[in-house]
Write a protein that holds these residues in place. Structure first.
Motif, mmCIF file in Angstrom:
data_model
loop_
_atom_site.group_PDB
_atom_site.id
_atom_site.type_symbol
_atom_site.label_atom_id
_atom_site.label_comp_id
_atom_site.label_asym_id
_atom_site.label_seq_id
_atom_site.Cartn_x
_atom_site.Cartn_y
_atom_site.Cartn_z
ATOM 1 N N CYS A 388 0.837 -1.213 0.000
ATOM 2 C CA CYS A 388 0.000 0.000 0.000
ATOM 3 C C CYS A 388 0.865 1.255 0.000
ATOM 4 O O CYS A 388 0.601 2.212 -0.744
ATOM 5 C CB CYS A 388 -0.924 -0.012 1.215
ATOM 6 N N GLY A 391 2.567 1.630 -3.365
ATOM 7 C CA GLY A 391 1.626 2.151 -4.352
ATOM 8 C C GLY A 391 1.392 3.638 -4.200
ATOM 9 O O GLY A 391 1.311 4.381 -5.194
ATOM 10 N N LEU A 395 2.705 5.804 -7.445
ATOM 11 C CA LEU A 395 1.709 6.516 -8.242
ATOM 12 C C LEU A 395 1.838 8.015 -8.061
ATOM 13 O O LEU A 395 1.536 8.786 -8.971
ATOM 14 C CB LEU A 395 0.308 6.037 -7.867
ATOM 15 N N SER A 440 -9.228 -4.130 -4.590
ATOM 16 C CA SER A 440 -8.355 -2.953 -4.656
ATOM 17 C C SER A 440 -6.973 -3.329 -5.166
ATOM 18 O O SER A 440 -6.393 -2.630 -6.018
ATOM 19 C CB SER A 440 -8.248 -2.291 -3.282
ATOM 20 N N THR A 444 -5.050 -2.387 -8.710
ATOM 21 C CA THR A 444 -3.696 -1.831 -8.721
ATOM 22 C C THR A 444 -2.799 -2.579 -9.700
ATOM 23 O O THR A 444 -2.003 -1.970 -10.428
ATOM 24 C CB THR A 444 -3.085 -1.886 -7.310
ATOM 25 N N CYS A 448 -1.010 -0.873 -13.021
ATOM 26 C CA CYS A 448 0.427 -0.936 -13.294
ATOM 27 C C CYS A 448 0.695 -1.475 -14.697
ATOM 28 O O CYS A 448 1.582 -0.977 -15.410
ATOM 29 C CB CYS A 448 1.121 -1.815 -12.257
ATOM 30 N N GLY A 472 -5.635 4.351 -10.212
ATOM 31 C CA GLY A 472 -4.728 3.600 -9.359
ATOM 32 C C GLY A 472 -4.632 4.182 -7.962
ATOM 33 O O GLY A 472 -4.597 3.437 -6.968
ATOM 34 N N LYS A 473 -4.582 5.503 -7.860
ATOM 35 C CA LYS A 473 -4.505 6.135 -6.547
ATOM 36 C C LYS A 473 -5.796 5.911 -5.769
ATOM 37 O O LYS A 473 -5.771 5.769 -4.542
ATOM 38 C CB LYS A 473 -4.218 7.633 -6.702
ATOM 39 N N ILE A 476 -5.478 2.152 -4.547
ATOM 40 C CA ILE A 476 -4.512 1.950 -3.471
ATOM 41 C C ILE A 476 -4.918 2.743 -2.230
ATOM 42 O O ILE A 476 -4.645 2.337 -1.098
ATOM 43 C CB ILE A 476 -3.090 2.335 -3.935
ATOM 44 N N GLN A 529 6.517 1.011 -11.649
ATOM 45 C CA GLN A 529 5.271 0.327 -11.991
ATOM 46 C C GLN A 529 5.430 -1.184 -11.939
ATOM 47 O O GLN A 529 4.540 -1.903 -11.458
ATOM 48 C CB GLN A 529 4.796 0.748 -13.395
ATOM 49 N N ALA A 536 1.796 -5.981 -5.625
ATOM 50 C CA ALA A 536 0.333 -5.994 -5.513
ATOM 51 C C ALA A 536 -0.226 -7.384 -5.829
ATOM 52 O O ALA A 536 -1.173 -7.848 -5.175
ATOM 53 C CB ALA A 536 -0.270 -4.951 -6.450
#
Length: 595
Positions: A388, A391, A395, A440, A444, A448, A472-473, A476, A529, A536
């Motif tokens: 987490c 990420g 990102l 989630s 993610t 990526c 993506g944000k 995460i 990424q 992830a």
């Protein structure tokens, strides 16, 4: 009536008038007396307000470390300055025309007639002083910047960088500030989480809040670089300790019905703090005023923190049954609920010695490896926490490369966190913790993959990158908001705060390493990424093995956790978060027979 055996007298039973049902643990008392009454609402908003201050101090250093456009200071008063085909009487006006990272020099003529070429980290003296031309091919003499630097003050009047000239060969002093602060966050998370399990949640909230205020004000009046670094480090330790412990405090003070929504929205107050910093940076351009205003946000909480009582869960776990009874009575009265006598409900001797081995033992971080099952759960959660955080920073790196405005970046970060928090608070109790976490993490992984194949050479590629990064944000952010709650529910009260603190500690390892990721991405832009996608995917596979906690009561000791797991395997599952109708009927019958 037949006399009770010793085993029957030690079993939890029903009090005569206040409660007409046997409760399995302390949290169900809150469900009976009121989930989120007036007292809990007041305490919640007091705690959430201070969490805004934590969000502020986590990111406020970003603007204090901004490096404006600068150039080497000439050894005298400037008469005229020339940059390419632009001429001005003031060097500061020329600086506003330069962009960060631009390496072109500025030619200046001094009052005594000398002509110099000024660049970012050096200055050159020209032998020919007859003409001030931008280009010059005659004899030059390179001289170090011994007189300091001139900074563009159009955006910030001063900062940490400009105050102590942390540029050129001193740039590394500025580069170590943020990792050092994150190291303070790491220490604060685990130290105060451990202390809150030992000395109580309330005492830690008091101490950390006072620390946030004192060290915030101290950093305003620092006289050199090292005192500033020390004050910001201690500020980070205090803010991190509060942020971790307040989450546990709120969870243990609110009943199961509102636990998810209320706890998750503590992240909203943290995001409000992030947005506040962004807005304040647009209004205040002087560093010491900026710091002073943000530090005084804590004052109202310090005036009200004396109202915070200890949580009944912690009191109960430490065998302080009399204090727990007083607090439960206050909550019942404030919520217009019914009185429950703990001595009757749990067969407790409020005045006798504590005989529970779990109460007498002093717990520490090694209890997170209590047995093989708990140890594997801890390691799986640590990996998810690490992912987490990875990420969040990976990102952010993508977003920062696209949006070259710190204020806008923070507003987007805060807004997306609020949106993710709101989404998670709605779906968690309906779908379950594990399924939301898996979705989630899966999102993610897909993000990526998409970022690695989207072309960056054209405008359409940039637009799609922004859209995918925002998705993506959001994903995460949902996982990050959930993992605090999920971790806390997977451990008993005696070690709950340490469990969450240890996860937060693992997160900060990524925070400390984040400057290194920027350098690595220069070697191959897809490394962040690719790393996030692999982690992830691994976290997703591990999350599948975690138990679901939705609708399950918080437990106090390892023994209660073992009992809950045993009941889970022996009793049929029900969708209701409380007792099923048949079970309730059986309990009522048992209670009547006992009486």
């Amino acid at each position: 009536m037949e006399p009770r055996s010793e085993d029957q007298s030690l079993a939890p039973r029903v009090s005569g008038k206040g409660c007409n049902m046997r409760f399995l643990n302390l949290e169900l008392i809150f469900d009976h007396m009121g989930h989120f009454g007036r007292l809990q609402i007041l305490l919640y908003f007091i705690c959430a307000y201070q969490n805004v201050s934590c969000g502020i101090h986590y990111v406020s250093t970003i603007f204090m470390l901004i490096t404006p456009v600068y150039t080497c200071k000439p050894p005298g008063e400037v008469k005229r300055a020339v940059f390419q085909n632009v001429s001005s009487w003031r060097l500061e006006e020329i600086l506003t025309l330069l962009s960060p990272g631009q390496k072109d020099h500025i030619a200046v003529e001094l009052q005594d007639g000398e002509i110099w070429e000024l660049s970012r980290c050096s200055r050159i003296w020209r032998e020919n002083m007859s003409h001030l031309d931008y280009e010059y091919s005659g004899y030059k003499h390179n001289i170090p910047c011994s007189d300091g630097y001139v900074y563009d003050q159009s955006k910030w009047e001063n900062s940490v960088v400009t105050r102590w000239d942390l540029v050129c060969d001193r740039k590394w002093y500025a580069d170590v500030i943020q990792p050092f602060i994150m190291f303070g966050v790491l220490l604060g998370a685990i130290i105060f989480a451990y202390l809150s399990d030992r000395i109580g949640r309330r005492m830690v909230l008091w101490c950390t809040s006072i620390g946030v205020f004192l060290f915030g004000i101290t950093s305003v009046f620092t006289f050199d670089y090292y005192s500033f670094l020390a004050s910001r480090f201690l500020l980070a330790v205090s803010a991190s300790g509060y942020h971790v412990v307040v989450f546990i405090y709120v969870m243990e003070f609110i009943g199961m019905k509102f636990r998810t929504c209320v706890s998750i929205h503590l992240h909203t107050s943290f995001a409000i703090g992030i947005i506040t910093v962004s807005l304040m940076s647009q209004l205040v351009k002087t560093m010491w005023i900026y710091q002073m205003i943000l530090s005084t946000v804590t004052v109202p909480f310090i005036l009200c923190c004396w109202m915070l009582p200890e949580t009944p869960f912690w009191l109960f776990s430490k065998g302080k049954y009399k204090e727990a009874q007083i607090l439960v009575d206050i909550m019942a009265e404030g919520n217009h609920g019914r009185h429950c006598d703990l001595s009757e409900l749990f067969s407790l001797d409020l005045n006798g010695p504590v005989s529970n081995a779990s109460v007498a033992k002093k717990h520490n971080i090694t209890d997170l490896f209590f047995d093989w099952n708990i140890a594997s759960r801890t390691l799986m959660l640590w990996i998810i926490w690490f992912t987490c955080s990875l990420g969040f920073f990976s990102l952010n790196l993508n977003a920062f490369n696209i949006i070259n405005n710190e204020s806008l970046q923070l507003i987007l970060v805060g807004s997306l966190e609020i949106a993710a928090t709101s989404f998670v608070s709605i779906v968690l109790d309906r779908v379950g913790r594990r399924k939301v976490l898996i979705c989630s993490l899966l999102c993610t992984v897909l993000v990526c993959g998409m970022l690695m194949v989207i072309p960056q050479e054209n405008q359409n590629g940039t637009i799609w990158t922004i859209v995918v990064v925002m998705i993506g944000k959001f994903a995460i952010g949902s996982a990050f908001g959930l993992i605090y709650l999920y971790t806390a529910e997977l451990y008993p009260t005696i070690i709950r705060s340490t469990a969450v603190g240890s996860g937060s500690m693992v997160c900060r390892v990524v925070s400390i390493m984040s400057p290194l990721s920027k350098e690595i991405s220069k070697t191959w832009i897809l490394i962040p990424q690719l790393s996030l996608g692999i982690m992830a995917l691994l976290s997703l596979l591990l999350a599948v093995q975690l138990p679901e906690t939705v609708g399950k009561p918080l437990v106090t000791t390892w023994e209660e956790m073992a009992q809950l797991e045993a009941e889970k395997t022996s009793l049929p599952q029900t969708k209701d978060t409380g007792l099923g109708k048949e079970e309730a009927t059986d309990l009522e019958g048992s209670a009547a027979a006992a009486e």
